[in-house]
Scaffold this active site. Structure first.
Site, PDB file in Angstrom:
ATOM      1  N   ARG A  54     -11.582  19.014  -7.260  1.00 40.79           N
ATOM      2  CA  ARG A  54     -11.738  17.625  -6.796  1.00 40.79           C
ATOM      3  C   ARG A  54     -10.359  16.988  -6.625  1.00 40.79           C
ATOM      4  O   ARG A  54     -10.110  16.250  -5.690  1.00 40.79           O
ATOM      5  CB  ARG A  54     -12.595  16.820  -7.781  1.00 40.79           C
ATOM      6  N   TYR A 107     -17.335  -0.141  14.341  1.00 46.06           N
ATOM      7  CA  TYR A 107     -18.406   0.860  14.179  1.00 46.06           C
ATOM      8  C   TYR A 107     -19.497   0.286  13.267  1.00 46.06           C
ATOM      9  O   TYR A 107     -19.190  -0.313  12.226  1.00 46.06           O
ATOM     10  CB  TYR A 107     -17.798   2.148  13.602  1.00 46.06           C
ATOM     11  N   ASP A 179      -8.389   2.260  12.631  1.00 50.79           N
ATOM     12  CA  ASP A 179      -9.359   3.344  12.748  1.00 50.79           C
ATOM     13  C   ASP A 179      -9.051   4.040  14.078  1.00 50.79           C
ATOM     14  O   ASP A 179      -9.298   3.500  15.151  1.00 50.79           O
ATOM     15  CB  ASP A 179     -10.788   2.772  12.734  1.00 50.79           C
TER      16      ASP A 179
HETATM   17  N1  PLP Z   1     -15.192   5.091  12.317  1.00 52.79           N
HETATM   18  C1  PLP Z   1     -15.688   5.246  13.557  1.00 52.79           C
HETATM   19  C2  PLP Z   1     -14.973   4.606  14.721  1.00 52.79           C
HETATM   20  C3  PLP Z   1     -16.845   5.987  13.773  1.00 52.79           C
HETATM   21  O1  PLP Z   1     -17.324   6.136  15.024  1.00 52.79           O
HETATM   22  C4  PLP Z   1     -17.504   6.562  12.642  1.00 52.79           C
HETATM   23  C5  PLP Z   1     -18.746   7.357  12.810  1.00 52.79           C
HETATM   24  O2  PLP Z   1     -19.346   7.375  13.863  1.00 52.79           O
HETATM   25  C6  PLP Z   1     -16.969   6.366  11.360  1.00 52.79           C
HETATM   26  C7  PLP Z   1     -15.814   5.634  11.242  1.00 52.79           C
HETATM   27  C8  PLP Z   1     -17.643   6.947  10.144  1.00 52.79           C
HETATM   28  O3  PLP Z   1     -17.389   8.310  10.036  1.00 52.79           O
HETATM   29  P1  PLP Z   1     -18.387   9.392   9.350  1.00 52.79           P
HETATM   30  O4  PLP Z   1     -19.608   9.442  10.181  1.00 52.79           O
HETATM   31  O5  PLP Z   1     -17.578  10.645   9.380  1.00 52.79           O
HETATM   32  O6  PLP Z   1     -18.654   8.920   7.961  1.00 52.79           O
END
Ligand code: PLP
Length: 392
Positions: A54, A107, A179
């Protein structure tokens, strides 16, 4: 496991070469998968470099090194999902009473996380249209600790100026996190544009084969990177051994995939522009896209995601979607295969209808993740689906 020197190499080289030829026991070219959950001590109070998987795993070490290298960061933590990467970040930087500023059209899963945890008092959140300068400044005047930027945004491909927002956030005393899931470091390097942190859903372009769930946080500052690693182990959100191996294998071909996908997306956008059944097309490569100029400056390409509003009612939508043979109706993005999703009922169903309306997400919106298939086949597939929709 030792590291090959990849610092200073071009991205495509670092992605391919990291961890290659470092196995001294058998001379494996590809780094082995270390599945053991635990590691023996060489003697009393004498741990090795790794003691428990971990906390640290040799395969994860390699993938973290390449993620940091690709984004130009001091260090990276690979996590079990994109959501756990975002949650890790909020755990490290936000305490009760602290403020997070997030995009109003982020998202849907991020929106749901921030909304639900803020309702429980974990921290406060303001969702703001970051392309609205007055609204952004008003939010920053409330002295947030953390500002999340998502550009291009999901699903409307809105573009915001990373450098500008990072400067404003720094003046307000906040850290910025971008992001970068939609573009990958091949097309956008937020740390070079002034961001403090980058997050990824590695599930998407970084892995690129739709066969794992993983995430990452990359930090510019080495002490923040260390803190994140400590907390990732503490909470238990680090990525698994086999996922590390799969992710590294996906990253090997990142540059090649993304460039092909973006060429296909440009061809599809050109086709969709001519389609009378497309009410509105969202693609930053279009000259009349409101974020086109900023995208041209801060991105190395326009990416392989696009969204459009389909003219007609629910029947037309059903006809169009069932007429597709190559585009799969599925959530997620960034894989080698082309996907299509209906935003309101799929990726953004976690947002209330009111929140979707405010973000500009209508019930006729479809989002496309363009794969590496032949673009002519993809266009022919869309064409027959439009015909199927027209006969409904
Ligand atoms: N950030 C964005 C822009 C995403 O499109 C997504 C998932 O679609 C995520 C974060 C979350 O990622 P995960 O599905 O790998 O948890």
């Amino acid at each position: 496991m030792g590291f090959k020197q990849i610092a200073g190499c071009k991205q495509a080289t670092a992605a391919v070469q990291s961890g290659i030829n470092v196995d001294e026991q058998y001379g494996c070219v590809v780094p082995p998968v270390y599945l053991s959950s635990t590691y023996n001590f060489t003697g009393f109070n004498e741990p090795r470099a790794h003691d428990y998987s971990r906390r640290g795993n040799p395969g994860r070490d390699v993938v973290q090194q390449v993620l940091a290298e690709l984004e130009g960061g001091a260090g990276a933590v690979m996590t079990s999902s994109g959501m756990s990467a975002i949650h890790l970040l909020c755990t490290v930087f936000l305490q009760p009473g602290d403020l997070l500023v997030a995009p109003h059209d982020c998202y849907g899963g991020s929106y749901r996380l921030f909304d639900s945890l803020s309702r429980r008092g974990a921290y406060n959140v303001i969702f703001v249209d970051q392309s609205d300068d007055a609204a952004l400044k008003q939010a920053l005047a409330q002295k947030p600790k953390l500002v999340l930027i998502e550009t291009p945004s999901n699903p409307l491909l809105r573009i915001v100026d990373i450098r500008y927002i990072c400067e404003l956030a720094r003046e307000a005393g906040a850290l910025t996190v971008v992001d970068n899931t939609f573009l990958s470091p091949v097309l956008q390097k937020p740390l070079d544009l002034g961001a403090d942190l980058v997050i990824h859903s590695c599930t998407k372009y970084l892995n690129g084969h739709s066969d794992l769930i993983a995430g990452a946080v990359v930090a510019k500052d080495p002490s923040i990177a260390e803190d994140l690693a400590w907390w990732a182990n503490n909470i238990g959100v680090t990525g698994g051994a086999f996922d590390s191996y799969l992710l590294l294998r996906g990253i090997r071909t990142l540059s090649a995939r993304v460039l092909l996908q973006q060429n296909n997306a440009a061809a599809i956008a050109e086709y969709l522009q001519q389609q009378p059944q497309v009410k509105k097309l969202y693609y930053p490569g279009l000259k009349d896209h409101p974020g086109h100029e900023i995208a041209r400056q801060q991105q190395a390409g326009f990416g392989a995601m696009l969204s459009f509003e389909l003219a007609g009612d629910e029947q037309t939508m059903r006809g169009f979607l069932s007429g597709l043979k190559l585009f799969t109706l599925a959530e997620s993005l960034g894989g080698v295969e082309s996907l299509i999703s209906h935003t309101a009922t799929m990726t953004h169903a976690g947002m209330s209808a009111e929140a979707r309306k405010q973000a500009g997400i209508t019930d006729s919106l479809l989002r496309i993740s363009v794969g590496i298939e032949d673009s002519q086949d993809l266009i022919a597939d869309l064409d027959s689906a439009f015909q199927a929709a027209a006969t409904r």
